[in-house]
Design an enzyme around this catalytic site. Sequence first.
Site, PDB file in Angstrom:
ATOM      1  N   ILE A   1      26.996  -8.810  23.600  1.00 25.05           N
ATOM      2  CA  ILE A   1      25.550  -8.162  23.070  1.00 25.05           C
ATOM      3  C   ILE A   1      24.360  -8.372  24.273  1.00 25.05           C
ATOM      4  O   ILE A   1      23.541  -7.424  24.140  1.00 25.05           O
ATOM      5  CB  ILE A   1      25.028  -8.682  21.914  1.00 25.05           C
ATOM      6  CG1 ILE A   1      26.387  -8.832  20.896  1.00 25.05           C
ATOM      7  CG2 ILE A   1      23.948  -8.083  21.436  1.00 25.05           C
ATOM      8  CD1 ILE A   1      26.726  -7.135  20.644  1.00 25.05           C
TER       9      ILE A   1
ATOM     10  N   GLU B   1      23.790   9.872  27.305  1.00 20.66           N
ATOM     11  CA  GLU B   1      22.435   9.652  27.688  1.00 20.66           C
ATOM     12  C   GLU B   1      22.242   9.786  29.403  1.00 20.66           C
ATOM     13  O   GLU B   1      23.310  10.007  30.139  1.00 20.66           O
ATOM     14  CB  GLU B   1      21.720   8.485  27.371  1.00 20.66           C
ATOM     15  CG  GLU B   1      22.115   7.216  27.873  1.00 20.66           C
ATOM     16  CD  GLU B   1      21.650   5.815  27.515  1.00 20.66           C
ATOM     17  OE1 GLU B   1      20.804   5.936  26.289  1.00 20.66           O
ATOM     18  OE2 GLU B   1      21.741   4.621  27.998  1.00 20.66           O
TER      19      GLU B   1
ATOM     20  N   TYR C   1      23.289   4.222  15.023  1.00 23.79           N
ATOM     21  CA  TYR C   1      23.027   4.077  13.786  1.00 23.79           C
ATOM     22  C   TYR C   1      22.661   5.551  12.799  1.00 23.79           C
ATOM     23  O   TYR C   1      22.779   5.833  11.701  1.00 23.79           O
ATOM     24  CB  TYR C   1      21.850   2.975  13.517  1.00 23.79           C
ATOM     25  CG  TYR C   1      22.085   2.009  14.447  1.00 23.79           C
ATOM     26  CD1 TYR C   1      23.161   1.449  14.719  1.00 23.79           C
ATOM     27  CD2 TYR C   1      20.840   1.266  14.882  1.00 23.79           C
ATOM     28  CE1 TYR C   1      23.228   0.299  15.495  1.00 23.79           C
ATOM     29  CE2 TYR C   1      20.768  -0.058  15.530  1.00 23.79           C
ATOM     30  CZ  TYR C   1      22.411  -0.526  15.802  1.00 23.79           C
ATOM     31  OH  TYR C   1      22.121  -1.583  16.492  1.00 23.79           O
TER      32      TYR C   1
ATOM     33  N   THR D   1      25.099 -21.348  17.730  1.00 23.74           N
ATOM     34  CA  THR D   1      23.957 -22.120  17.376  1.00 23.74           C
ATOM     35  C   THR D   1      22.621 -21.670  17.642  1.00 23.74           C
ATOM     36  O   THR D   1      21.571 -22.244  17.434  1.00 23.74           O
ATOM     37  CB  THR D   1      24.142 -23.575  17.796  1.00 23.74           C
ATOM     38  OG1 THR D   1      24.257 -23.453  19.053  1.00 23.74           O
ATOM     39  CG2 THR D   1      25.271 -24.136  16.978  1.00 23.74           C
ATOM     40  N   GLY D   2      22.531 -20.573  18.464  1.00 19.28           N
ATOM     41  CA  GLY D   2      21.262 -19.747  18.982  1.00 19.28           C
ATOM     42  C   GLY D   2      20.692 -19.376  17.827  1.00 19.28           C
ATOM     43  O   GLY D   2      21.322 -18.787  16.732  1.00 19.28           O
TER      44      GLY D   2
ATOM     45  N   GLU E   1      19.702 -15.880  17.644  1.00 19.36           N
ATOM     46  CA  GLU E   1      20.417 -14.581  17.252  1.00 19.36           C
ATOM     47  C   GLU E   1      21.583 -14.633  17.032  1.00 19.36           C
ATOM     48  O   GLU E   1      22.223 -14.017  16.091  1.00 19.36           O
ATOM     49  CB  GLU E   1      19.876 -13.704  18.792  1.00 19.36           C
ATOM     50  CG  GLU E   1      20.408 -12.117  18.478  1.00 19.36           C
ATOM     51  CD  GLU E   1      19.359 -11.480  17.306  1.00 19.36           C
ATOM     52  OE1 GLU E   1      19.736 -10.544  17.063  1.00 19.36           O
ATOM     53  OE2 GLU E   1      18.197 -12.183  17.173  1.00 19.36           O
TER      54      GLU E   1
ATOM     55  N   HIS F   1      17.094   1.557  29.221  1.00 19.62           N
ATOM     56  CA  HIS F   1      18.428   1.115  29.698  1.00 19.62           C
ATOM     57  C   HIS F   1      18.501   1.089  31.198  1.00 19.62           C
ATOM     58  O   HIS F   1      17.764   1.776  31.801  1.00 19.62           O
ATOM     59  CB  HIS F   1      19.628   1.848  29.192  1.00 19.62           C
ATOM     60  CG  HIS F   1      19.983   1.627  27.553  1.00 19.62           C
ATOM     61  ND1 HIS F   1      20.674   2.507  26.837  1.00 19.62           N
ATOM     62  CD2 HIS F   1      19.370   0.673  26.688  1.00 19.62           C
ATOM     63  CE1 HIS F   1      20.608   2.118  25.610  1.00 19.62           C
ATOM     64  NE2 HIS F   1      19.743   1.067  25.587  1.00 19.62           N
TER      65      HIS F   1
ATOM     66  N   GLU G   1      21.699  -8.654  27.107  1.00 16.97           N
ATOM     67  CA  GLU G   1      21.138  -7.695  27.997  1.00 16.97           C
ATOM     68  C   GLU G   1      20.472  -8.410  29.059  1.00 16.97           C
ATOM     69  O   GLU G   1      20.366  -9.416  29.106  1.00 16.97           O
ATOM     70  CB  GLU G   1      20.352  -6.716  27.194  1.00 16.97           C
ATOM     71  CG  GLU G   1      18.914  -7.320  26.885  1.00 16.97           C
ATOM     72  CD  GLU G   1      17.966  -6.343  26.263  1.00 16.97           C
ATOM     73  OE1 GLU G   1      17.625  -5.511  26.713  1.00 16.97           O
ATOM     74  OE2 GLU G   1      17.599  -6.547  24.872  1.00 16.97           O
TER      75      GLU G   1
END
Length: 295
Positions: free
Chosen positions: A97, A210, A160, A17-18, A20, A248, A99
């Site tokens: 998801i 990375e 992506y 319900t948020g 995002e 990151h 962070e």
Amino acid sequence: MSVLVDKNTRLVVQGITGREGGFQTRRCMEYGTNVVAGVTPGRGGETFDEKVPVFNTVQEAVDKTGANCSLIFVPAAFCADAVLEAATAGIPVIVCITEGIPAQDMVMVRNHLQPQGIRMVGPNCPGVITPSQARVGIMPGDVFSPGKVGVISRSGTLVYEVVAQLTELGIGQSTCIGVGGDSIVGTTPLEALRLFDADPDTSAVVFVGEIGGVGEQEAAEYIATSMNKPVIAFVAGSTAPPGRRMGHAGAIIAGASGTAQAKKEALAAAGAIIVDSPADIGTVTQKVLKERRLL
């Protein structure tokens, strides 16, 4: 075949319900993912978009809908509890998801999940997608196509770019896993490699690493001793200044092992095919597949 998520995935979204959580849930549903439930404490009994029932707890969602995968959009301060709640409810695959989760929280979470055999992806990651079957995360589904190349990436945006190149060249993907860029993650690059190595319908793997940490070196050891499929690798951050965090939480060079050069050398010595420019990942992968008669 695929790894982690597929057409049988029954997804519950924690934090549906948020803003995002709701936005990305709709994108998952549009892609064809079977979203069977949402969880927001205190909002039980509501319906999301007039289609998805919302429950107060994950256990209730599992009991009522048979959910077998969780996607988490809970704020960082409460995220560890959300992951543990999903695990306690018997969810075998958890994709986080969020962070900004404290590393200390992730140490506790990882130590709790590992003995139970529960697979967590993330945090601070774009999620997991099996093209044409299930999107569990925030990846833009239109650049993906089904096929036999697995993709592992510590970087969200680079996954992506890699997939767009592969798709344009007619190279489909079995599953794409964004493992996340934090210093402590639920699924490491090494663990993701093992998943793809065991998948009979994945013929090769593209790995985007990375700077920071030693995940690439751990992956290199596995490639050298156990990997049965070609690995095409690119390591981002060659021009990053030492000691500076680059976006990151895990992307900070601490000692020689954290540099892009050290990672590329370790992967090359293990037998991975190294790509020096992200623009060449697609064409190099195509060349490798053709040389080994996998395309």
